[in-house]
Each structure stands twice: as C-alpha cells, then as structure tokens.
Scaffold this motif. Sequence first.
Motif, PDB file in Angstrom:
ATOM      1  N   GLU A   1     -42.363   6.802 -52.225  1.00 62.55           N
ATOM      2  CA  GLU A   1     -41.018   7.227 -51.849  1.00 62.55           C
ATOM      3  C   GLU A   1     -40.105   6.008 -51.793  1.00 62.55           C
ATOM      4  N   VAL A   2     -38.851   6.202 -52.223  1.00 59.06           N
ATOM      5  CA  VAL A   2     -37.857   5.133 -52.197  1.00 59.06           C
ATOM      6  C   VAL A   2     -36.966   5.311 -50.976  1.00 59.06           C
ATOM      7  N   GLY A   3     -36.820   4.251 -50.183  1.00 57.27           N
ATOM      8  CA  GLY A   3     -35.948   4.285 -49.020  1.00 57.27           C
ATOM      9  C   GLY A   3     -34.620   3.610 -49.300  1.00 57.27           C
ATOM     10  N   GLY A   4     -33.836   3.433 -48.247  1.00 53.60           N
ATOM     11  CA  GLY A   4     -32.535   2.787 -48.402  1.00 53.60           C
ATOM     12  C   GLY A   4     -32.634   1.309 -48.684  1.00 53.60           C
ATOM     13  N   ASP A   5     -33.745   0.678 -48.243  1.00 52.09           N
ATOM     14  CA  ASP A   5     -33.989  -0.736 -48.519  1.00 52.09           C
ATOM     15  C   ASP A   5     -35.498  -0.922 -48.642  1.00 52.09           C
ATOM     16  N   PRO A   6     -35.953  -2.122 -49.067  1.00 55.32           N
ATOM     17  CA  PRO A   6     -37.387  -2.313 -49.308  1.00 55.32           C
ATOM     18  C   PRO A   6     -38.268  -2.029 -48.094  1.00 55.32           C
ATOM     19  N   GLU A   7     -37.751  -2.256 -46.888  1.00 56.33           N
ATOM     20  CA  GLU A   7     -38.560  -2.023 -45.697  1.00 56.33           C
ATOM     21  C   GLU A   7     -38.787  -0.543 -45.429  1.00 56.33           C
TER      22      GLU A   7
ATOM     23  N   GLY B   1     -43.207   0.041 -46.240  1.00 56.90           N
ATOM     24  CA  GLY B   1     -42.705  -1.264 -46.667  1.00 56.90           C
ATOM     25  C   GLY B   1     -43.807  -2.038 -47.374  1.00 56.90           C
ATOM     26  N   LYS B   2     -43.596  -2.373 -48.628  1.00 56.86           N
ATOM     27  CA  LYS B   2     -44.637  -3.035 -49.409  1.00 56.86           C
ATOM     28  C   LYS B   2     -45.043  -4.358 -48.759  1.00 56.86           C
ATOM     29  N   ASP B   3     -46.351  -4.587 -48.704  1.00 54.52           N
ATOM     30  CA  ASP B   3     -46.929  -5.832 -48.183  1.00 54.52           C
ATOM     31  C   ASP B   3     -46.573  -6.075 -46.720  1.00 54.52           C
TER      32      ASP B   3
ATOM     33  N   THR C   1     -47.714   8.044 -39.004  1.00 54.84           N
ATOM     34  CA  THR C   1     -46.620   7.538 -38.170  1.00 54.84           C
ATOM     35  C   THR C   1     -45.248   7.691 -38.797  1.00 54.84           C
ATOM     36  N   ASP C   2     -45.166   8.080 -40.042  1.00 53.37           N
ATOM     37  CA  ASP C   2     -43.882   8.163 -40.736  1.00 53.37           C
ATOM     38  C   ASP C   2     -43.339   6.751 -40.970  1.00 53.37           C
ATOM     39  N   ILE C   3     -42.129   6.657 -41.509  1.00 58.29           N
ATOM     40  CA  ILE C   3     -41.516   5.370 -41.844  1.00 58.29           C
ATOM     41  C   ILE C   3     -41.205   4.585 -40.566  1.00 58.29           C
ATOM     42  N   TRP C   4     -41.523   3.282 -40.591  1.00 61.32           N
ATOM     43  CA  TRP C   4     -41.177   2.414 -39.468  1.00 61.32           C
ATOM     44  C   TRP C   4     -39.694   2.031 -39.571  1.00 61.32           C
ATOM     45  N   GLU C   5     -39.041   1.938 -38.413  1.00 59.98           N
ATOM     46  CA  GLU C   5     -37.629   1.570 -38.374  1.00 59.98           C
ATOM     47  C   GLU C   5     -37.418   0.442 -37.378  1.00 59.98           C
ATOM     48  N   GLU C   6     -36.374  -0.331 -37.629  1.00 60.80           N
ATOM     49  CA  GLU C   6     -36.093  -1.480 -36.771  1.00 60.80           C
ATOM     50  C   GLU C   6     -35.420  -1.024 -35.479  1.00 60.80           C
TER      51      GLU C   6
END
Length: 938
Positions: free
Chosen positions: A866-872, A914-916, A309-314
């Motif tokens: 991978e590191v994103g812009g914020d923890p999420e 996003g961890k956890d 699904t790739d990275i989830w976004e708000e």
Amino acid sequence: MFAKKTKQRHVGARLLVLASALAVGSTAYADALLRGRVNDADTERPLASAEVRIAELNRRVRTDSSGNFTLPNLPAGEYTLEVQSVGYEPTELVVTVPDAGSITENIGLNGYGVTEEVMVTGFRASQLDSVQDKNSADIIKDSIDANDAGKLPDQNAAEALRRVPGVSISIDQGEGRYVAVRGIDPGLNNVTMDGQTIGAPEADDRRIALDTIPADVLSKLEVIKTVTPDLDGNSIGGTVNLVTPSPYDDEDGFMIKGSADIGYYDMNGESPYSASAAYSQVFGSENQFGMLLSASYSLREYQSENVQTDIWEEEDGYYIPGEMVYRDYTLERERTGVVANFEWRPRDDFKVYFRNLFNEFADTEQRIETLYDYREGDLEDQTATSGTFTEGEGEKAYKKRLEEQSISQSTLGGEWLYGANTLSLSATFGHTEQKTPYDIEWSFEVSDSLPMSYDTSDFFPRVTAPGDFMDPSFFEFNQVDRNSQLVEEDLSIFQLDWRHDLDFGDNPGYIKTGLKFTGRDKTSDNTGPSYDGYEDDLLLSQFSVPGKEGFYDSVRPGFYPFGPIPDFAGWEGFFAQNEAGFELNSDDTNENEFAEDFTVTEDVYAAYIMAGVDIGDVTITGGVRFEETESEYGAYAVLFDDGDFDRAQPTRGSSRYDDVLPGIQARWQVTDGFVARAAWTNTIGRPGYIQLVPYRIFDFEPNDDDELEGEVEEGNPNLDRLQSENWDLSFEYYTESGGILAAGLFYKDIDNPIFSRSQTFENINYEGREFAELEITRPENAEAGELLGLELNWQQQFLFLPGFMSGFGASVNYTYTDSEATVFDRDDKLPFFLQSTDVANAALYWERSGLELRLAWTYRSEYLDEVGGDPEEDLYVDDHSQVDFKASYAIGDHFDVYFEARNLTDEPLRYISGKDSGRLAENEIYGWNATLGLQFNY
C-alpha cells in the motif's frame, strides 16, 4: 458499434488473404509424411519437446507431450534424421522418403550416464523434460512437468509455479495463492488453460487464485515470458499456461494411477487428507479414440494466529502503532478438481478434441477478533517506547464466512494438417462463480472508555487495558452484518489459426495468421442487511465463551491475552428467535446493497500475422497482433447526506481502444550446448474490474462552521490500459547430463501504471454544492514505470560422481529486479506493487534405487503493498522464506510411498509499516504441517 466490429473482421480477413497469397507463391513440398515417436530407450517413457531434424533440409520439429512428431510434405529421397534431447545421447539414422504416403520411425534415446541404480525416472526425468522444453523453444519460457510438481511438497498450482525462475507468490493462510511473474501484479498476467483464457471468479480484478486448482490434475505448467503474436496481448508479466493431459500421452495407450494421503497440522492438531485418481485409454480399430478422466479431492483444516497494528503514525516526535488487533483464524478448505478430455484421431493428419475442466474451491472461515482502539483522549507519560492514553475503546467480534469459487471450462477444437498447411479451430465456453452464501459478523464494543497503554520496546508491540476489558459484561452489542454475494462471469472464445510451411529462399520457415474473439460478461450482486441496535440492552455476557488460551504463546508468551469472545451459535440462535427486535441500519445496508453491485461486458477482437524462419543455426520469429477492446460498465452512485442514505442512482460507462502489438524474437544455437536468445515484444495490461466500473460512494456533512465537507470514493471507466515495451536477452548452456546454466536480462518500459490517488480540494464547487473541503479517491494512471531485471538459473545432475554420490542433483535460481514508478503527490520513486527485488529458489535432491529425497527452499524479499502519503506510511509485506522436504520410495514397479513436510522453519507472513523501519504492522503464524501418502501408477 456494429460497424466497428465489421471493420475489425475485415482487417482479419485481409490478413488471411495476405497469408494465402504468400503461401501460393511459396515452394511446395511433395505429399509424403514422416511420423514417429521418441522414447527413453530403457523405460519407454515418451520424451516431450525432443528435437527431430532432417539435416539435408534443415527442417526441424519438436515432439508433443506424447513424444510424437510429424514432418509433412517431404520431397522423395534419402535423409539423415537427427534426434536429440537434453540429458540423452543424440542419435542419427537414415530414412528413405517415398514419392507419396507416409512412413513411421520410432526412436529410442539412451540416457547419459545411466546405470542400473541411477535411471532416468522420477524427479530426474521430470527435470530433464523441463530443461528440454526450455532448450527447444523458440521463445523464452520455463515449465514444470506434472511429475516434477508431484515430486515437490506443493499443494496447488501456485505453489508448484513458485519454483520457476522469476516467479513469486503471495501467501494466504500459509498457502500460495496468486502468482507474480517478474514481480508484476498477478492481475496483469494472462492465465490460460490449454492456451485459452480462464475466467476470473473474483469480483474486484482479473487475478486467478491458483490455490483453487490442484496440481495433480495437470500435466504441465508453463510460464511464457516473451509472448508471440499468436498469444493474447494482455500479458505484461507473462502468460501462465496450465496444460491438462491427453489420453495419448502414455506409450501403451492405457494408464491408471491414484494417490491418497493423510497429514498433520502442528498448530491445530488436525489431519488433512486428499485423494486423486486418473484413467486414460485409447481404443478403436486403429486406436482412433482416446479418453482421459482425472479427479482430485482434498480437505484441509487450517489454524492461524494474527497480530495487527495498522499503520504507525507520529505522535509528539515518536512513531506509535495504530489500533491493536488480535485475530484467531480457523479455516476449512475443500478442493475438487475434475478433468475429462476426449480425442478423435482418425488419421495422422487430423484430430478433434473436447477438453473439460471443472474445479470447485470452498473456503469456510471463522475469525475471532479482539480490538484495542486505544488512541483516544490525552497522551500521558510518553517515553520513546511507551505511553498512556486517557481514553480508549475496544471491540470483540466473531465472524463466520463461506466462500465458494468454481471454474468450469470446455473447449471443442480440431487440427487438420493438409499439405503444407495446418488449420486449427476451437470454441471455448467457460463459467466462473464466486458465491458467498453467508458472511456474518457479530461485534460488541466497550460500554465506557478506558485508559490504555502501549509498549513498543519489543519488536512485537502490545497494548494493555484495565481488568474491565476482560469482563464480558463490560461489552454491549454494537452491530451484526449479514452479507451474501454472488459474482458470475461467462466467457466465450472463438479462435481460428492457419499455418503454412514454406521456404524463404533456401531457408525453411512458416507463416501463420489467425482471428480470435474473447467475450466476457461479469456481474456482482451483493446483499448485506446490517443491524446496529436492539429494543433492549444486549451484553456480551449473555452469550460468551472464553477466548483462546495461549494465543500467540509460541511467539511471545503472555503478551496477548484474548479474553472473552461472543458465542456465535448462541447469538445466532437469539437472532433467529428475536429478529423483529433488531434495528436495521438502513445507511450501512444500502451501502452494502449497492456499492459492490456492477456489470461488465468486455469484447476483444484480435487478428495477427507472424512468420518464422531458420537461417542456419538462427531461428527468427516475428509478427504483429492487433486487438480491439470494447467494454461497457454498469454500477451505482450512492449518495449520503450527513451520513444518512439519500439515494442510489444507476451509472453507466464505456471504453474502446485499439492496440497494435509488434514483436520479434531470435534463437541462436551458438554451439551444440549453447543457446542465445533475444526478444522485443509489446504487451498490455487491462485494469481490474472494480477500478473500471463507475461506482461511487459520496458522503458529505456540515462542519462546525456550517460549511460542507465531503468524501468521494469512485471507480474510473476512463482508465487507460497499461502498455509495456519489453526487451529480453538470455544465454543458456546445457550440459550432456541434462544440466543448465542460464543468465537472462529483461527490461520493461511500462506506460500508464495504475495507482489509487486521494486528493483533497478546498473551496470547490462539486455537483452544484460548495465544499470547504472535499477528498476524492479513485484509481488513476500515473505516467510511467520501469523494470530492469536479471535471472540466473543453474540445474545439475551429478551423474559424473562415483557411487552413491551420482544420485545427487541440485537446482538454484535467483532473480534480481529493480523497479521504479512515479506516484501522484510523491517526490520519491517507488517500486511497483508486489515487486520483490530478490526472488530465489534452491533444492538439493538425491535419487537412487527407487529412493528419492528432496529439500527445497524458496525466498522473496519484501514488496510494496500500500502507498501512503509519505514513505513512513507505506505498507510493505516483509521478506519470506520457506523450507520444505519430501521423501518417496518405490515399492516394486507400481507403488510409491511418500512423506512431505512443509514450512519447517515456521515462517510467518509479516507486514512492516514504512520500508526498513522495523515497525511491525502485522504478523501471522501457521506452524508446520506434514503428510504421509501412497501413490499407484500402472
């Protein structure tokens, strides 16, 4: 540059002169030599790493892989020879050393608690060898004996090494691939073959994919966690040393063995098979010549199913997944490994060896893909777990790729023992390749956008679209990429080591010094024509076949219908007949042609001096290593103007740095069974090739206000290497029956960790152009990072239990690591890449009267990928555990039949956004597999 190299050689020469001066002033020994062999008294199996000690002189030596030992330059007299090895009853004997010449004493040790039903054979013997190797070492290390690796259900060197405390592996298509020591990125470990660095076949970094190397062509696998100055400094996590066998390893000087097996894969019903054979012989009037030939072959066909699904976004207060992708993989992996080792031992004090390894790994991959790019248009009817976008796009793709990796390496060397001196010389030449003859992908996209809905009420999210998405005539030709690549590396190593044994007062010891040159020449050449149009309309329905029925039904029945897919053979045939009608995308083609092309030349000059001394029950080893690294890089800067290719300009870069790497280690034999160790070492980690080469992809275009906006992606030749100060402390208790209870602490203070950094600049002048907004992405050094860890290890053979219970044994190890690093533009602390907090292994085995049963479990917790812009937006690889089983039975003295079962719990490879968070980003399943085989050993 020549002056610098000459200066480096002068530094090494001065070290040798210093060592010589110290040797001249040392106490000389008489010219007498004691040699011999230590065996298991019942089976005559040679005991490697057994300790042989002359009590009166406090001089000790370890036996080699053949069980042989040599104690040179002994004063004439009568001495007590003490011999011991973990799991065996120690023995003493009196020897008389003459004024000159040599004497031979062969010693047989009796196994602790040995009965007719419970002998020191099979896995029990292999485990004792590994425990003794750890016990007698002057450094902190762990190892796996080759027979041990054979007793485990492991298909390659990486999977065998995951049983070692503090070692975890990354998974690729259900197989172990890269080895992380204490969680450190595999590219920052040093991987060697018989002590010499192995070339890296891959283009991007220095990682060695150990799934390419079958475990059954090796005799031992070592993990050295505290390096000494005579070992290469680029070893932040540790050094993984793969040891090939010697023709002198066998007691009788003759060995022939082989194996063959056939298996079953649950997911695809295929039957993998493999075979191996080895032959060794010593010959000549004095057995002065030795030859060993070993070969291994395997062919395995894998199947896996992947949902991504790739990275989830708000979106309006709720997190929703990115584009939805289904992937159906079919792979064929073929491995061939050959070892050819030759030795000449005309005298006890002189040997010449010629070691050769050739390994080839071919990976044929078929990947079929269905993609929902659903987040277009307006979002309607949104709830906490669902919603509909008014416009969505989609794609069907079919990719076929063949990737071939080869490693060939030859080492010619010799060792000469003269008086109190040992001189070693070697020259190593290696060549590695990663060749991709073809990497072809056909893709088709929906002709008109469709409304698409998402549902995240289940752990497995899904996206649905109207029925047109299942109609192949609704998809039109998008693109066909036809890539190929050749990556080559030539490696040259020259090494000189000199050791002199001497007394420091009344304490025996040695001084050692040496020089080493390591040269690498690496090139990457990519070819990639891309076609994105045709003179007429092309629809998927022209050449299509149904997708896989029941895709992912074993996890979520009916969740993920695959739909129609391209008929790869049909489209390839069409292309061959109508190539002139396809339209070349020159922009993508030029990017493919230049962006991945580079050259690297790297020379490392090293010199070291070190010493060791036994002071009573304490052994101290210390010294300093000096390394000078000179590198030159070539690549291309690719410029796009408003998306159109403008030019590709050759670029150059270089770097030079020196490292002084001191270290000291101590081993204290507190009691007969209790050992304490401490170490302070300094190591480095060189950046990956793709991080260093000065490639650049620069694209810019005007925005709606006619202002320039652009993106730059580039390498960074100015990256500094990582530098690590390492502290280790361990305590080990060894039982009479060959068990071990150990605890160790380690701490690493790492400077200059490397992360990928993206920065957005506004109203900036860049290379003569004014940009309203410019995003630059490149690897950069962060400030520092820290690792603090605890290793626990328990192994026990229950020989003290009555009856059949005495056949049981167990091994458990656990590593806890707390790591943190400061990353650009983030206020929080992050763990290191690939750093699992928890790593554990457990095994229960039973061995008696020729029957061996073994159940093994491995576990690692999640790690940052991978590191994103914020923890999420960080991407984590989820925790992973696996259960494997193996049974074998000895038929007579020479045959064993065995059964293996792997991944019994059908453990997936899983990514979390996003961890956890519990937000699934990717899930790949493989199923279980089993093997039935026969081994022969004579």
